[in-house]
Design an enzyme around this catalytic site. Structure first.
Site: not given
Ligand code: AGP
Length: 613
Positions: A2, A27, A76, A102-103, A486, A490, A493, A509, A608
């Site tokens: 946060c 944040r 957050w 925050n936490g 993956e 990465k 993109e 193959h 996003k």
């Protein structure tokens, strides 16, 4: 993660607090609020709003109480959905103090019950309100500073706080344990924030608080003390010459590289939240009723898109092996149209960072409509998929700003690993001894990840040799076949080069026709059941002059001899290796993109969160 701000000085606090929150919105941005002194009266003025900061600003239009002291917060959510009641600041029952946090307070439930037994009424689901009331409880017979100390000494977890009292308006109390908090030292005024971003337009003289130190901040003075001993602590003031944009990225050039390096602490947080005092796996969001339904499950579907789909593929292997359940990973856009045959014995796991991906949302609705149980593995608390699924577990990766997913992916893998062990516990398919061993292996991952990321300079050197290439092939087997996919995703993109991930066993193959002296192949070859097979693949590539970058296990001399370049991971349980093997691939893709001068955080054509089909 946060955003916290505080101010005390001779200027009006509200505009400074709002400006500070704007600088910290990256944040966390699901709700926001401020608290300041209500004019001269000994009372607090508190305004909080769900949603983006713009809504709070609307509420504050025209308000200027000329208060010279205040605190603010942009949230957050980790406990409690985004709502006005759950937004910070939180007050104690008397309304005399306000707190921003925050936490995570891990023992908040026990403390909440204790306070409720004393007659305290709560208005939110948050752990923060518990802390505010615990301070309020001690405040009846102690000064704010002493009440704060007594309360925080009883809290378990990791947190940063700023506290304001209507009755002692000449000071703010600040504190940190694990979560960052820093002070901006001005002339006749002082500033507080979660990081330096909001401070730099007022002052470049910064004090970074250290763990378990608290501070009494007045307009002309800052006194820091040890929480335990109350002894005064001296902290140097540093001069920060970052610009604002650098500060938002913690000094990194892009959010993506900042988030890559956040992964050890994200893994550490994910692990801390998943183990109870007895060392068993638990999820605070899964009720006993949920457990009963999970015990009955006979089939699992892991449904997701993009990077989250690759996490689902790893989860598929995990659940098959440890929870002994037939599992199938599939992409949301296929699942939703293939008219899947589902019933109440089926569990459909939706994996999604944003919780808003249209195809995954549609797949979840389709599964519910067919009577299956749905469980979301999601990062954003209170997102649509989190709210509509039958059950939810959070990955707690914090806001991921870079479009290319990195820390959210490894957080998904860690969460799926814990979910697998949780299901295995419920179904009795894992012995206590095996569970203990697996948990011990999981606990090693944050340090192992930190070690892997230390190879950044060597990976940058490699990327410098290869960034001009337009074709990359990634191959892997078993748990690391999804890693190959993956790594390829990465790279494509953010660099716009063609990159293909393939099951290594499929080389003969077709794809082996690609191999010549121009072709670079990134081979996932950590110690595993299929290690020897991977070495055969590498030999076949070498025999055709292909170039090889291998991702292997530390100390693997055989692999070192075969590969042109090698990046290593510490020895780990095969099932957890994808959490580590992906790290060099993230760095490799990032470095290639930077050398190609790409827009790393906002690559072309991408968003996003893909909220359209
Ligand atoms: C991954 O780097 C991409 N940003 C993309 O593939 C992403 O993983 C996919 O769109 C799924 O998003 P979600 O996790 O928010 O559902």
């Amino acid at each position: 993660m946060c955003g916290i701000v505080g101010y005390i000085g001779s200027r009006s606090a509200i505009p400074i607090l709002v400006n500070g929150l704007e600088r910290l919105e990256y944040r966390g941005y699901d709700s926001a609020g401020i608290a300041c002194l209500n004019g001269q009266r000994e009372s607090l003025f508190v305004v909080k709003e769900q949603g983006k900061l713009a809504r709070l600003k609307e509420q504050l239009q025209g308000f200027d109480l000329h208060s010279r002291i205040g605190i603010g917060h942009t949230r957050w959510a980790t406990h409690g959905v985004p709502s006005r009641d759950n937004a910070h600041p939180h007050q104690d029952a008397s309304g005399r103090i306000a707190l921003v946090h925050n936490g995570i307070i891990e023992n908040y439930a026990v403390l909440k019950k204790e306070l409720q037994r004393k007659g305290v009424k709560f208005h939110s689901e948050t752990d923060t309100e518990v802390a505010a009331n615990l301070i309020g409880h001690y405040y009846k017979n102690h000064s704010l500073e002493e009440a704060f100390r007594k309360a925080v000494l009883r809290l378990e977890g990791f947190f940063a706080f700023v506290v304001l009292s209507a009755e002692e308006p000449e000071k703010l109390i600040v504190f940190r344990r694990s979560n960052p908090l820093c002070l901006g030292i001005g002339e006749g005024e002082n500033f507080i924030a979660s990081d330096v971003t909001p401070l730099l337009e007022y002052t470049r003289r910064i004090i970074y608080l250290e763990d378990d130190e608290y501070g009494v901040v007045s307009r002309d003075k800052v006194v820091l003390r040890s929480l335990k001993t109350r002894k005064t602590v001296k902290r140097a003031t540093v001069h920060i010459d970052w610009d604002i944009s650098q500060a938002e990225k913690g000094g990194y050039p892009h959010f993506m590289i900042k988030e890559i390096h956040e992964q050890p602490q994200v893994l550490s947080a994910a692990i801390q939240k998943r183990l109870n005092r007895r060392g068993n796996v638990y999820f605070d969001t899964l009720s006993p009723g949920m457990d009963k339904k999970l015990k009955r499950i006979k089939n699992i579907y892991l449904v997701s898109c993009g990077t989250a789909y690759h996490a689902g593929m790893v989860g598929n292997y995990m659940m098959g092996k440890y929870a002994r359940l037939p599992a199938e990973a599939t992409v949301s856009s296929e699942f939703r149209y293939e008219d899947p045959i589902l019933n109440k014995d089926d569990l459909v796991i939706l994996i999604t960072q944003s919780g808003e991906t249209a195809d995954t949302l549609a797949a979840m609705r389709e599964a519910k409509q067919k009577g299956a149980m749905t469980l979301a593995v999601v990062n954003v608390v209170g997102s649509t998929i989190a709210r509509e699924s039958d059950a939810v577990v959070y990955t707690h990766a914090g806001p991921e700003i870079g479009v290319a997913s990195t820390k959210a992916y490894t957080a998904q893998l860690a969460t799926l690993a814990f979910l697998t062990l949780y299901l295995a516990q419920l179904k009795g398919t894992i012995t206590k001894k095996e569970l203990k061993r697996m948990i011990a292996e999981l606990r090693k991952l944050p340090a192992a990840a930190r070690k892997v990321l230390k190879q950044e300079a060597a990976i940058e050197k490699s990327a410098r040799q290869h960034y001009h290439r337009r074709n990359f092939l990634y191959i892997g087997r078993g748990y690391n076949f999804p890693t190959a996919l993956e790594g390829a995703l990465k790279l494509k993109e953010i660099t716009y080069a063609h990159a293909h991930g393939y099951a290594a066993g499929e080389m003969k193959h077709g794809p082996i026709a690609l191999i010549d002296h121009e072709q670079l192949v990134i081979c996932m070859a950590p110690r595993s059941r299929t290690y020897e097979k991977m070495l055969s693949n590498i030999e076949e590539i070498r025999a055709r002059d292909g170039m090889i970058i291998a991702i292997g296990t530390e100390g693997d001399k055989r692999l070192e001899k075969l590969a042109d370049e090698i990046f290593c991971i510490p020895k780990t349980e095969e099932v957890f290796s994808p959490i580590l093997t992906v790290l060099p691939l993230q760095l490799f893709a990032y470095k290639i993109a930077v050398f190609n001068k790409r827009d790393v955080d906002q690559p072309r054509n991408l968003a996003k969160s893909v909220t359209v089909e």
